[in-house]
Design a protein around this motif. Structure first.
Motif, PDB file in Angstrom:
ATOM      1  N   UNK A 195      70.281   7.983  76.275  1.00 38.77           N
ATOM      2  CA  UNK A 195      70.002   8.686  75.026  1.00 38.77           C
ATOM      3  C   UNK A 195      69.746  10.175  75.290  1.00 38.77           C
ATOM      4  N   UNK A 196      69.216  10.483  76.474  1.00 40.84           N
ATOM      5  CA  UNK A 196      68.969  11.888  76.835  1.00 40.84           C
ATOM      6  C   UNK A 196      70.273  12.589  77.181  1.00 40.84           C
ATOM      7  N   UNK A 197      71.101  11.967  78.028  1.00 38.69           N
ATOM      8  CA  UNK A 197      72.365  12.614  78.411  1.00 38.69           C
ATOM      9  C   UNK A 197      73.282  12.785  77.202  1.00 38.69           C
ATOM     10  N   UNK A 198      73.196  11.876  76.257  1.00 36.73           N
ATOM     11  CA  UNK A 198      74.022  11.986  75.041  1.00 36.73           C
ATOM     12  C   UNK A 198      73.690  13.251  74.268  1.00 36.73           C
ATOM     13  N   UNK A 199      72.420  13.668  74.318  1.00 38.04           N
ATOM     14  CA  UNK A 199      72.007  14.876  73.609  1.00 38.04           C
ATOM     15  C   UNK A 199      72.235  16.144  74.426  1.00 38.04           C
ATOM     16  N   UNK A 200      72.256  16.019  75.747  1.00 36.21           N
ATOM     17  CA  UNK A 200      72.404  17.188  76.609  1.00 36.21           C
ATOM     18  C   UNK A 200      73.839  17.688  76.701  1.00 36.21           C
ATOM     19  N   UNK A 201      74.804  16.773  76.558  1.00 31.17           N
ATOM     20  CA  UNK A 201      76.198  17.132  76.790  1.00 31.17           C
ATOM     21  C   UNK A 201      77.051  16.827  75.560  1.00 31.17           C
ATOM     22  N   UNK A 202      78.087  17.648  75.368  1.00 28.81           N
ATOM     23  CA  UNK A 202      79.034  17.396  74.282  1.00 28.81           C
ATOM     24  C   UNK A 202      79.668  16.020  74.431  1.00 28.81           C
ATOM     25  N   UNK A 203      79.964  15.654  75.663  1.00 30.41           N
ATOM     26  CA  UNK A 203      80.421  14.299  75.996  1.00 30.41           C
ATOM     27  C   UNK A 203      79.777  13.925  77.312  1.00 30.41           C
ATOM     28  N   UNK A 204      78.930  12.896  77.301  1.00 33.11           N
ATOM     29  CA  UNK A 204      78.251  12.503  78.541  1.00 33.11           C
ATOM     30  C   UNK A 204      78.958  11.352  79.250  1.00 33.11           C
ATOM     31  N   UNK A 205      79.911  10.716  78.553  1.00 32.03           N
ATOM     32  CA  UNK A 205      80.648   9.614  79.168  1.00 32.03           C
ATOM     33  C   UNK A 205      81.797   9.212  78.263  1.00 32.03           C
ATOM     34  N   UNK A 206      82.940   8.902  78.884  1.00 39.00           N
ATOM     35  CA  UNK A 206      84.056   8.399  78.107  1.00 39.00           C
ATOM     36  C   UNK A 206      85.153   9.427  77.928  1.00 39.00           C
ATOM     37  N   UNK A 207      85.865   9.300  76.811  1.00 41.83           N
ATOM     38  CA  UNK A 207      87.052  10.125  76.554  1.00 41.83           C
ATOM     39  C   UNK A 207      86.928  10.796  75.197  1.00 41.83           C
ATOM     40  N   UNK A 208      87.433  12.038  75.120  1.00 38.03           N
ATOM     41  CA  UNK A 208      87.536  12.709  73.833  1.00 38.03           C
ATOM     42  C   UNK A 208      88.729  13.656  73.844  1.00 38.03           C
ATOM     43  N   UNK A 209      89.198  13.990  72.680  1.00 34.96           N
ATOM     44  CA  UNK A 209      90.296  14.940  72.515  1.00 34.96           C
ATOM     45  C   UNK A 209      89.744  16.193  71.870  1.00 34.96           C
ATOM     46  N   UNK A 210      90.045  17.345  72.440  1.00 32.58           N
ATOM     47  CA  UNK A 210      89.604  18.616  71.880  1.00 32.58           C
ATOM     48  C   UNK A 210      90.826  19.519  71.777  1.00 32.58           C
ATOM     49  N   UNK A 211      91.429  19.550  70.613  1.00 38.46           N
ATOM     50  CA  UNK A 211      92.695  20.253  70.466  1.00 38.46           C
ATOM     51  C   UNK A 211      93.764  19.554  71.290  1.00 38.46           C
TER      52      UNK A 211
END
Length: 379
Positions: free
Chosen positions: A329-345
């Motif tokens: 729960x802490x890392x989720x708030x510290x980073x835009x993505x703390x684990x997994x995959x995302x698309x940014x543009x």
């Protein structure tokens, strides 16, 4: 040391002592009611030796195997410490309610104490299984570039291996078997291959195991914060070069007709001296943007900058996804993505929870993992 650092150290030690006294007091209380007959003086000496064993081992106050043993014990104790801080207030609340209900202390104290101990053991065993049983997570990625005849590319990614006194040859063999079974075209290590000092890597001949990795296009790595903490970067790079792993320090490599690989120095370098590190824009400036560009940056920051600089894939680790709950729960708030995959543009970002562990080899709400990227090129 600067006055501010001294003050922070004093605060840290004070808080650590108070937390451990709170935990130790509960243990002493349980021993007294269970009739174990352990002298209080002996109990507290042993307890605080365990509580400070990681610092004793890390400071090398004991030579050789004894120092390493203390560091291992201390690593596991970090998990016990956190679970205790979560469980003991609930135990205190239950004890208070039972006391109000008229239940005898000689009944509810052992019952609650043994229940907390059993829950602790279950959490440690479950977390240990998660840490030593790696999974392969596959992310299919489409890139609108067609550099050559190849339509697909398979990339194996393993971050945060943390090879050292706890994560050793056995877990490394698991990594080699899983990656070679993928038959990857390319292998990438986005930082923290070793856990601080390089001595266990050399002493246990882990390079012999890593050398068994196979890929068509080679193996590349970047530095993580723990390579900087250990202070053996040049020796580490020499060891990696010997076994065929090229470590990129603000460097790029172009595989003609295939892709370009860029590796940033870790963010730790900004405070470690030696000139800091290049910006993502400067690092990628001279690359052929018609080729797919894979960027490795150990800590998952600067997604927008990577996208604007022309990277197609960004690979990071560092977070361990908190390693064990509820830290995620802490890392989720510290980073835009703390684990997994995302698309940014047009940028594909993959952040790994890591293959190894720091401190205790315990994982809850996270798993030891290898990432498999299946990249498809389209016109």
């Amino acid at each position: 040391m600067k006055p501010r650092m001294v003050l922070m150290f004093i605060i840290f030690i004070s808080v650590y002592l108070l937390l451990n006294f709170y935990i130790g007091w509960h243990g002493a209380f349980l021993l007294r009611y269970s009739g174990a007959g352990v002298p209080q003086g002996v109990y507290w000496i042993v307890f605080f030796l365990i509580a400070f064993s990681y610092l004793i081992g890390r400071a090398r106050l004991l030579p050789g195997p004894a120092g390493r043993l203390f560091k291992v014990i201390g690593s596991y104790y970090f998990a016990v410490l956190e679970f205790s801080v979560l469980l003991l207030p609930l135990a205190d609340l239950a004890a208070w309610l039972l006391h109000l209900g008229g239940v005898e202390a000689s009944v509810y104290i052992p019952a609650i104490g043994y229940t907390v101990t059993a829950v602790m053991i279950v959490l440690l065993l479950w977390g240990s299984w998660n840490a030593w049983s790696p999974v392969v997570r596959t992310y299919p990625i489409d890139i609108r570039k067609k550099p050559g005849a190849a339509r697909t590319l398979k990339i194996a990614v393993a971050s945060d291996i943390h090879l050292g006194n706890l994560v050793g040859r056995r877990h490394l063999h698991r990594l080699v078997r899983r990656i070679n079974a993928m038959e990857p075209d390319l292998i990438l290590f986005p930082g923290d291959v070793i856990d601080d000092v390089i001595e266990p890597f050399i002493r246990n001949r882990m390079g012999e195991v890593m050398q068994q990795l196979k890929s068509r296009l080679g193996i590349y790595a970047v530095l993580g914060n723990h390579e900087y903490y250990g202070g053996h970067i040049e020796e580490y790079i020499r060891q990696m070069d010997t076994i065929g792993v090229r470590v990129l320090r603000d460097e790029t490599v172009t595989l003609p007709g295939t892709l370009a690989i860029a590796g940033r120095k870790d963010k730790t370098s900004e405070a470690a001296g030696g000139g800091g590190r290049m910006s993502t824009e400067a690092l990628l400036a001279d690359l052929d943007k018609t080729l797919p560009i894979v960027l490795m940056d150990h800590q998952p920051y600067g997604f927008q900058q990577a996208a604007e600089a022309g990277a197609d894939i960004l690979l990071s680790g560092h977070t361990h996804r908190g390693q064990f709950a509820p830290n995620h729960f802490i890392t989720r708030r510290l980073f835009e993505l703390d684990w997994g995959y995302m698309r940014k543009g047009n940028l594909h970002v993959a952040v790994s929870s890591g293959f190894g562990t720091w401190g205790p080899p315990i994982r809850l709400a996270s798993r030891s993992e290898i990432i498999q990227l299946v990249v498809t090129f389209t016109d």
